[in-house]
Motif scaffolding. Structure first.
Motif, PDB file in Angstrom:
ATOM      1  N   ALA A  42       0.837  -1.207   0.000  1.00 17.13           N
ATOM      2  CA  ALA A  42       0.000   0.000   0.000  1.00 17.13           C
ATOM      3  C   ALA A  42       0.872   1.257   0.000  1.00 17.13           C
ATOM      4  O   ALA A  42       0.599   2.214  -0.738  1.00 17.13           O
ATOM      5  N   PHE A  43       1.906   1.267   0.835  1.00 19.78           N
ATOM      6  CA  PHE A  43       2.786   2.431   0.865  1.00 19.78           C
ATOM      7  C   PHE A  43       3.597   2.564  -0.424  1.00 19.78           C
ATOM      8  O   PHE A  43       3.917   3.677  -0.847  1.00 19.78           O
ATOM      9  N   SER A  44       3.931   1.433  -1.035  1.00 17.59           N
ATOM     10  CA  SER A  44       4.653   1.482  -2.320  1.00 17.59           C
ATOM     11  C   SER A  44       3.794   2.140  -3.395  1.00 17.59           C
ATOM     12  O   SER A  44       4.293   2.902  -4.224  1.00 17.59           O
ATOM     13  N   LEU A  45       2.487   1.824  -3.387  1.00 15.51           N
ATOM     14  CA  LEU A  45       1.575   2.445  -4.353  1.00 15.51           C
ATOM     15  C   LEU A  45       1.454   3.953  -4.137  1.00 15.51           C
ATOM     16  O   LEU A  45       1.222   4.712  -5.074  1.00 15.51           O
ATOM     17  N   LEU A  46       1.643   4.394  -2.893  1.00 13.77           N
ATOM     18  CA  LEU A  46       1.575   5.817  -2.578  1.00 13.77           C
ATOM     19  C   LEU A  46       2.909   6.527  -2.832  1.00 13.77           C
ATOM     20  O   LEU A  46       3.027   7.734  -2.608  1.00 13.77           O
ATOM     21  N   GLY A  47       3.906   5.761  -3.256  1.00  9.93           N
ATOM     22  CA  GLY A  47       5.207   6.348  -3.560  1.00  9.93           C
ATOM     23  C   GLY A  47       6.211   6.273  -2.426  1.00  9.93           C
ATOM     24  O   GLY A  47       7.333   6.746  -2.557  1.00  9.93           O
ATOM     25  N   ALA A  48       5.836   5.697  -1.311  1.00 10.26           N
ATOM     26  CA  ALA A  48       6.752   5.569  -0.170  1.00 10.26           C
ATOM     27  C   ALA A  48       7.322   4.155  -0.163  1.00 10.26           C
ATOM     28  O   ALA A  48       7.163   3.407   0.792  1.00 10.26           O
ATOM     29  N   TRP A  49       8.030   3.767  -1.219  1.00 11.92           N
ATOM     30  CA  TRP A  49       8.543   2.401  -1.371  1.00 11.92           C
ATOM     31  C   TRP A  49       9.569   2.001  -0.304  1.00 11.92           C
ATOM     32  O   TRP A  49       9.700   0.823  -0.014  1.00 11.92           O
ATOM     33  N   PRO A  50      10.323   2.942   0.354  1.00 10.22           N
ATOM     34  CA  PRO A  50      11.246   2.480   1.405  1.00 10.22           C
ATOM     35  C   PRO A  50      10.539   1.819   2.593  1.00 10.22           C
ATOM     36  O   PRO A  50      11.151   1.047   3.338  1.00 10.22           O
ATOM     37  N   VAL A  51       9.254   2.103   2.765  1.00  8.51           N
ATOM     38  CA  VAL A  51       8.500   1.498   3.870  1.00  8.51           C
ATOM     39  C   VAL A  51       8.461  -0.023   3.725  1.00  8.51           C
ATOM     40  O   VAL A  51       8.445  -0.754   4.722  1.00  8.51           O
ATOM     41  N   LEU A  52       8.468  -0.513   2.503  1.00 10.42           N
ATOM     42  CA  LEU A  52       8.424  -1.958   2.260  1.00 10.42           C
ATOM     43  C   LEU A  52       9.572  -2.680   2.968  1.00 10.42           C
ATOM     44  O   LEU A  52       9.364  -3.710   3.617  1.00 10.42           O
ATOM     45  N   GLY A  53      10.771  -2.122   2.876  1.00 12.10           N
ATOM     46  CA  GLY A  53      11.928  -2.735   3.555  1.00 12.10           C
ATOM     47  C   GLY A  53      11.807  -2.706   5.067  1.00 12.10           C
ATOM     48  O   GLY A  53      12.152  -3.667   5.751  1.00 12.10           O
ATOM     49  N   PHE A  54      11.296  -1.573   5.590  1.00 13.80           N
ATOM     50  CA  PHE A  54      11.157  -1.464   7.045  1.00 13.80           C
ATOM     51  C   PHE A  54      10.098  -2.409   7.596  1.00 13.80           C
ATOM     52  O   PHE A  54      10.263  -2.966   8.681  1.00 13.80           O
ATOM     53  N   THR A  55       8.994  -2.591   6.869  1.00 14.15           N
ATOM     54  CA  THR A  55       7.975  -3.528   7.351  1.00 14.15           C
ATOM     55  C   THR A  55       8.516  -4.963   7.348  1.00 14.15           C
ATOM     56  O   THR A  55       8.216  -5.741   8.254  1.00 14.15           O
ATOM     57  N   GLY A  56       9.321  -5.293   6.347  1.00 13.32           N
ATOM     58  CA  GLY A  56       9.945  -6.617   6.318  1.00 13.32           C
ATOM     59  C   GLY A  56      10.913  -6.805   7.472  1.00 13.32           C
ATOM     60  O   GLY A  56      10.963  -7.857   8.112  1.00 13.32           O
ATOM     61  N   LEU A  57      11.686  -5.753   7.771  1.00 12.97           N
ATOM     62  CA  LEU A  57      12.638  -5.800   8.884  1.00 12.97           C
ATOM     63  C   LEU A  57      11.909  -5.956  10.221  1.00 12.97           C
ATOM     64  O   LEU A  57      12.307  -6.763  11.068  1.00 12.97           O
ATOM     65  N   GLU A  58      10.839  -5.191  10.394  1.00 18.48           N
ATOM     66  CA  GLU A  58      10.052  -5.287  11.629  1.00 18.48           C
ATOM     67  C   GLU A  58       9.450  -6.679  11.797  1.00 18.48           C
ATOM     68  O   GLU A  58       9.456  -7.245  12.893  1.00 18.48           O
ATOM     69  N   SER A  59       8.921  -7.221  10.722  1.00 19.39           N
ATOM     70  CA  SER A  59       8.317  -8.558  10.783  1.00 19.39           C
ATOM     71  C   SER A  59       9.356  -9.603  11.157  1.00 19.39           C
ATOM     72  O   SER A  59       9.092 -10.483  11.987  1.00 19.39           O
ATOM     73  N   GLY A  60      10.527  -9.515  10.560  1.00 14.44           N
ATOM     74  CA  GLY A  60      11.604 -10.451  10.889  1.00 14.44           C
ATOM     75  C   GLY A  60      12.027 -10.334  12.340  1.00 14.44           C
ATOM     76  O   GLY A  60      12.264 -11.344  13.013  1.00 14.44           O
ATOM     77  N   LEU A  61      12.105  -9.111  12.846  1.00 16.66           N
ATOM     78  CA  LEU A  61      12.477  -8.900  14.242  1.00 16.66           C
ATOM     79  C   LEU A  61      11.423  -9.482  15.190  1.00 16.66           C
ATOM     80  O   LEU A  61      11.757 -10.176  16.152  1.00 16.66           O
ATOM     81  N   VAL A  62      10.158  -9.213  14.914  1.00 15.65           N
ATOM     82  CA  VAL A  62       9.079  -9.727  15.763  1.00 15.65           C
ATOM     83  C   VAL A  62       9.075 -11.259  15.760  1.00 15.65           C
ATOM     84  O   VAL A  62       8.986 -11.903  16.816  1.00 15.65           O
ATOM     85  N   LEU A  63       9.187 -11.859  14.593  1.00 21.05           N
ATOM     86  CA  LEU A  63       9.193 -13.328  14.508  1.00 21.05           C
ATOM     87  C   LEU A  63      10.415 -13.923  15.198  1.00 21.05           C
ATOM     88  O   LEU A  63      10.316 -14.951  15.877  1.00 21.05           O
ATOM     89  N   GLY A  64      11.558 -13.283  15.044  1.00 20.10           N
ATOM     90  CA  GLY A  64      12.771 -13.760  15.713  1.00 20.10           C
ATOM     91  C   GLY A  64      12.642 -13.711  17.226  1.00 20.10           C
ATOM     92  O   GLY A  64      13.019 -14.663  17.928  1.00 20.10           O
ATOM     93  N   LEU A  65      12.085 -12.620  17.748  1.00 23.70           N
ATOM     94  CA  LEU A  65      11.891 -12.510  19.195  1.00 23.70           C
ATOM     95  C   LEU A  65      10.869 -13.526  19.707  1.00 23.70           C
ATOM     96  O   LEU A  65      11.026 -14.090  20.795  1.00 23.70           O
ATOM     97  N   MET A  66       9.823 -13.772  18.924  1.00 20.45           N
ATOM     98  CA  MET A  66       8.840 -14.790  19.321  1.00 20.45           C
ATOM     99  C   MET A  66       9.473 -16.176  19.390  1.00 20.45           C
ATOM    100  O   MET A  66       9.221 -16.947  20.321  1.00 20.45           O
ATOM    101  N   LEU A  67      10.323 -16.492  18.418  1.00 19.91           N
ATOM    102  CA  LEU A  67      10.986 -17.797  18.421  1.00 19.91           C
ATOM    103  C   LEU A  67      11.967 -17.936  19.582  1.00 19.91           C
ATOM    104  O   LEU A  67      12.052 -18.998  20.209  1.00 19.91           O
ATOM    105  N   LEU A  68      12.712 -16.861  19.881  1.00 15.70           N
ATOM    106  CA  LEU A  68      13.634 -16.901  21.024  1.00 15.70           C
ATOM    107  C   LEU A  68      12.873 -17.101  22.328  1.00 15.70           C
ATOM    108  O   LEU A  68      13.273 -17.910  23.170  1.00 15.70           O
ATOM    109  N   HIS A  69      11.788 -16.366  22.495  1.00 21.06           N
ATOM    110  CA  HIS A  69      10.999 -16.499  23.710  1.00 21.06           C
ATOM    111  C   HIS A  69      10.452 -17.921  23.844  1.00 21.06           C
ATOM    112  O   HIS A  69      10.459 -18.524  24.912  1.00 21.06           O
ATOM    113  N   ARG A  70       9.993 -18.466  22.742  1.00 18.08           N
ATOM    114  CA  ARG A  70       9.459 -19.829  22.722  1.00 18.08           C
ATOM    115  C   ARG A  70      10.524 -20.851  23.122  1.00 18.08           C
ATOM    116  O   ARG A  70      10.263 -21.773  23.884  1.00 18.08           O
TER     117      ARG A  70
END
Length: 169
Positions: A42-70
């Motif tokens: 959605a942000f890429s369509l609005l012209g803010a394509w750098p957001v795509l990388g940050f959302t991927g980074l955030e998702s990876g961080l959240v999943l990594g922390l969930m796995l460590l906690h588990r």
């Protein structure tokens, strides 16, 4: 060590609650990734394509922390063991460190301390020594453990002897 190990009178294994199984964890990970891609697109369509990388980074961080906690939660455990000669509390924390405490079951007293707005404390006391047990448990599980251990300690202190000569014939 003696040739005849003590008979186990009571044993409780306490582990932290894990509400998500493997399938649940995969479902959460999939949902998080789909939402992340949707937001990034959605942000890429609005012209803010750098957001795509940050959302991927955030998702990876959240999943990594969930796995460590588990993984850390899977290691944590506490074993309360009452035998004919001792009351032993063995703990393993999230980092794999082990601790063992031993009390005389005859003198050990169990106390459940209420704390408003927080989970109660379950304490084993012996003279000047006090040990918290059931740290990994919720309120209801602590109450169940307290009731079961209190009954086991009572049976230990007040044994019922069966003397055939005293039975009514």
């Amino acid at each position: 060590m003696s040739a005849h190990p003590d008979r186990i009178l009571f044993e409780a294994i306490c582990t932290p609650a894990r509400s998500l199984g493997r399938r649940g964890m995969l479902a959460v990970a999939g949902l998080l990734l789909v939402l992340s891609l949707g937001i990034g697109f959605a942000f890429s369509l609005l012209g803010a394509w750098p957001v795509l990388g940050f959302t991927g980074l955030e998702s990876g961080l959240v999943l990594g922390l969930m796995l460590l906690h588990r993984r850390w939660a899977a290691r944590s455990m506490e074993v309360v063991l009452l035998t004919e000669s001792s009351l032993t509390i063995r703990r393993t924390d999230a980092h794999g460190r082990r601790e063992a405490l031993e009390l005389d079951p005859y003198w050990a007293r169990l106390r459940l301390e209420e704390r408003p707005g927080r989970v109660s404390l379950l304490l084993l006391r012996q003279r000047q020594r006090s040990v918290e047990i059931g740290r990994l448990l919720g309120e209801e599980q602590k109450r169940d453990l307290a009731a079961a251990l209190e009954a086991a300690l009572r049976r230990y202190r007040e044994p019922v002897f069966d003397n055939p000569q005293l039975r009514d014939s």
